[in-house]
Design an enzyme around this catalytic site. Structure first.
Site, PDB file in Angstrom:
ATOM      1  N   GLU A  99     -56.949  66.050   5.328  1.00  0.00           N
ATOM      2  CA  GLU A  99     -57.243  67.377   4.761  1.00  0.00           C
ATOM      3  C   GLU A  99     -56.182  67.829   3.765  1.00  0.00           C
ATOM      4  OE1 GLU A  99     -57.541  66.544   7.950  1.00  0.00           O
ATOM      5  OE2 GLU A  99     -59.392  67.380   8.771  1.00  0.00           O
ATOM      6  N   GLY A 128     -62.567  65.845  10.177  1.00  0.00           N
ATOM      7  CA  GLY A 128     -63.400  66.302  11.288  1.00  0.00           C
ATOM      8  C   GLY A 128     -63.969  65.155  12.115  1.00  0.00           C
ATOM      9  N   GLU A 186     -61.332  64.403  14.423  1.00  0.00           N
ATOM     10  CA  GLU A 186     -61.212  65.512  15.378  1.00  0.00           C
ATOM     11  C   GLU A 186     -62.304  65.456  16.451  1.00  0.00           C
ATOM     12  OE1 GLU A 186     -60.963  68.235  12.012  1.00  0.00           O
ATOM     13  OE2 GLU A 186     -59.141  69.062  12.912  1.00  0.00           O
ATOM     14  N   ALA A 191     -65.511  66.734   7.800  1.00  0.00           N
ATOM     15  CA  ALA A 191     -66.424  67.842   7.526  1.00  0.00           C
ATOM     16  C   ALA A 191     -66.991  67.625   6.131  1.00  0.00           C
ATOM     17  CB  ALA A 191     -65.665  69.160   7.594  1.00  0.00           C
TER      18      ALA A 191
HETATM   19  N1  CAA Z   1     -67.889  65.258   2.707  1.00  0.00           N
HETATM   20  C1  CAA Z   1     -68.932  65.112   1.873  1.00  0.00           C
HETATM   21  N2  CAA Z   1     -69.273  63.926   1.314  1.00  0.00           N
HETATM   22  C2  CAA Z   1     -68.524  62.859   1.623  1.00  0.00           C
HETATM   23  C3  CAA Z   1     -67.414  62.937   2.489  1.00  0.00           C
HETATM   24  C4  CAA Z   1     -67.118  64.221   3.046  1.00  0.00           C
HETATM   25  N3  CAA Z   1     -66.099  64.394   3.938  1.00  0.00           N
HETATM   26  N4  CAA Z   1     -66.851  61.721   2.594  1.00  0.00           N
HETATM   27  C5  CAA Z   1     -67.590  60.895   1.841  1.00  0.00           C
HETATM   28  N5  CAA Z   1     -68.591  61.580   1.241  1.00  0.00           N
HETATM   29  C6  CAA Z   1     -69.613  61.075   0.345  1.00  0.00           C
HETATM   30  C7  CAA Z   1     -69.038  60.804  -1.046  1.00  0.00           C
HETATM   31  O1  CAA Z   1     -68.978  62.001  -1.791  1.00  0.00           O
HETATM   32  C8  CAA Z   1     -70.029  59.799  -1.573  1.00  0.00           C
HETATM   33  O2  CAA Z   1     -71.187  60.492  -1.991  1.00  0.00           O
HETATM   34  P1  CAA Z   1     -71.841  60.196  -3.463  1.00  0.00           P
HETATM   35  O3  CAA Z   1     -72.231  58.750  -3.390  1.00  0.00           O
HETATM   36  O4  CAA Z   1     -72.991  61.143  -3.521  1.00  0.00           O
HETATM   37  O5  CAA Z   1     -70.768  60.440  -4.437  1.00  0.00           O
HETATM   38  C9  CAA Z   1     -70.396  58.976  -0.365  1.00  0.00           C
HETATM   39  O6  CAA Z   1     -70.045  59.795   0.769  1.00  0.00           O
HETATM   40  C10 CAA Z   1     -69.617  57.681  -0.253  1.00  0.00           C
HETATM   41  O7  CAA Z   1     -68.230  58.003  -0.336  1.00  0.00           O
HETATM   42  P2  CAA Z   1     -67.248  57.289  -1.392  1.00  0.00           P
HETATM   43  O8  CAA Z   1     -67.970  56.888  -2.603  1.00  0.00           O
HETATM   44  O9  CAA Z   1     -66.074  58.188  -1.583  1.00  0.00           O
HETATM   45  O10 CAA Z   1     -66.853  55.996  -0.548  1.00  0.00           O
HETATM   46  P3  CAA Z   1     -65.490  55.155  -0.637  1.00  0.00           P
HETATM   47  O11 CAA Z   1     -65.727  53.940   0.179  1.00  0.00           O
HETATM   48  O12 CAA Z   1     -65.041  55.011  -2.033  1.00  0.00           O
HETATM   49  O13 CAA Z   1     -64.402  56.080   0.100  1.00  0.00           O
HETATM   50  C11 CAA Z   1     -63.562  57.528   1.854  1.00  0.00           C
HETATM   51  C12 CAA Z   1     -64.525  56.361   1.464  1.00  0.00           C
HETATM   52  C13 CAA Z   1     -62.122  57.055   1.717  1.00  0.00           C
HETATM   53  C14 CAA Z   1     -63.870  57.879   3.312  1.00  0.00           C
HETATM   54  C15 CAA Z   1     -63.812  58.725   0.917  1.00  0.00           C
HETATM   55  O14 CAA Z   1     -65.204  59.006   0.889  1.00  0.00           O
HETATM   56  C16 CAA Z   1     -63.099  59.967   1.344  1.00  0.00           C
HETATM   57  O15 CAA Z   1     -61.909  60.087   1.111  1.00  0.00           O
HETATM   58  N6  CAA Z   1     -63.835  60.925   1.931  1.00  0.00           N
HETATM   59  C17 CAA Z   1     -63.294  62.227   2.308  1.00  0.00           C
HETATM   60  C18 CAA Z   1     -62.411  62.145   3.533  1.00  0.00           C
HETATM   61  C19 CAA Z   1     -61.840  63.512   3.848  1.00  0.00           C
HETATM   62  O16 CAA Z   1     -61.109  64.085   3.082  1.00  0.00           O
HETATM   63  N7  CAA Z   1     -62.180  64.043   5.041  1.00  0.00           N
HETATM   64  C20 CAA Z   1     -61.716  65.326   5.481  1.00  0.00           C
HETATM   65  C21 CAA Z   1     -62.757  66.384   5.191  1.00  0.00           C
HETATM   66  S1  CAA Z   1     -62.190  68.038   5.485  1.00  0.00           S
HETATM   67  C22 CAA Z   1     -62.312  68.228   7.179  1.00  0.00           C
HETATM   68  O17 CAA Z   1     -62.747  67.363   7.872  1.00  0.00           O
HETATM   69  C23 CAA Z   1     -61.814  69.543   7.722  1.00  0.00           C
HETATM   70  C24 CAA Z   1     -61.744  69.643   9.196  1.00  0.00           C
HETATM   71  O18 CAA Z   1     -60.679  69.657   9.774  1.00  0.00           O
HETATM   72  C25 CAA Z   1     -62.963  69.759  10.003  1.00  0.00           C
END
Ligand code: CAA
Length: 257
Positions: free
Chosen positions: A131, A108, A111, A65
């Site tokens: 999460e 998400g 999911e 998400a």
């Molecule tokens: N939401 C918003 N933006 C996101 C994102 C997310 N879930 N995941 C990645 N991005 C964005 C980053 O902020 C970044 O944007 P900027 O360049 O503007 O800073 C861009 O995508 C590239 O990401 P990274 O620079 O972080 O890329 P990376 O290769 O270093 O890392 C990753 C990749 C490990 C996937 C890392 O991006 C990450 O940990 N993302 C979040 C994963 C996460 O926590 N997901 C769960 C979300 S909560 C949820 O999903 C609730 C639910 O149950 C529905």
């Protein structure tokens, strides 16, 4: 269909939905989930479509998400708007859904994969429910569907640590149907979806409904549901055609009737 965050196309009888928000690794914001729901509704209503493939990019199926969109939400807002309830549109799709996953399928994103019926993973795919690392928990079915897919011990491991698992572990665990080299992912997904879409629509939709019923009910009720559905198929022309074609040693011509 004019969309901004997804792309759609049709190959044969297969509808494709490609998540297309590369700057955010296909993070699922409300607008994107709305577009996915609209595309699914359109493919669901299209009599020429027998199966839908959901995919992302080489780098990410979807990284979850949209954390930036969600960060400032308050509890009353999430409750009143029933935040994440709209994602059920994916699970409500009645035609079979194939997920073609490369790269990250996290939170998400994972999911949504769990809402799909057949999961084809590239060897680059990485699955997780991280999460817990950002102060929340899975909210779009992760704690429920992952347990049913991989069992309690693995689900607890993934949800409580937030770690990722590689495609091979995901396949061993039962989350994934098949793993293929990344270069073969889209062709394999198309082949699987095509195989599904050339069957009788009545059959594939009934099978999906019956398999999903296994998660909702007792064994005896599920078996009764299956048997009654099986019997109901004898009211279709496709049953007559399928069995006649077998006896006549020819390919069946299903008419979805
Ligand atoms: N939401 C918003 N933006 C996101 C994102 C997310 N879930 N995941 C990645 N991005 C964005 C980053 O902020 C970044 O944007 P900027 O360049 O503007 O800073 C861009 O995508 C590239 O990401 P990274 O620079 O972080 O890329 P990376 O290769 O270093 O890392 C990753 C990749 C490990 C996937 C890392 O991006 C990450 O940990 N993302 C979040 C994963 C996460 O926590 N997901 C769960 C979300 S909560 C949820 O999903 C609730 C639910 O149950 C529905």
């Amino acid at each position: 269909m004019p969309f901004e965050l997804i792309r759609t196309k049709v190959i044969g009888r297969v509808g494709w939905i490609t998540l297309d928000r590369p700057d955010a690794l296909n993070a699922l914001n409300a607008a994107m989930v709305g577009e996915i729901a609209s595309a699914l509704a359109a493919f669901g209503a299209d009599p020429d479509i027998g199966c839908v493939v959901l995919t992302g990019s080489e780098r990410a199926f979807a990284a979850g998400a949209d954390i930036k969109e969600a960060g400032e939400r308050t509890y009353p807002e999430t409750f009143i708007e029933d935040f994440l309830a709209s994602w059920d549109a994916v699970a409500r799709m009645r035609k079979p859904l194939v997920a073609a996953v490369a790269g990250y399928a996290l939170g998400g994103g994972c999911e949504v994969v769990l809402m799909c019926d057949v999961v084809i993973a590239a060897d680059t795919a990485r699955f997780g429910l991280p999460e817990v690392k950002i102060g929340v928990m899975p909210g779009a079915g992760g704690t429920q569907r992952l347990v049913r897919a991989v069992g309690k011990a693995k689900a607890m491991d993934l949800c409580l640590t937030g770690r990722m698992m590689e495609a091979s572990e995901a396949e061993r665990s039962g989350l994934v149907s098949r793993v293929v080299p990344a270069s073969d992912l889209l062709a394999e997904a198309q082949a699987v979806a095509e195989a599904i879409s050339t069957k009788s629509r009545i059959n594939t939709m009934a099978i999906k409904e019956a398999v999903n019923r296994a998660f909702e009910t007792s064994l005896s009720e599920g078996l009764l549901f299956e048997r009654r559905t099986f019997q109901a198929l004898f009211a279709t022309l496709d049953q007559k055609e399928g069995m006649a074609a077998f006896a006549e040693k020819r390919a069946p011509q299903f008419r979805n009737k």
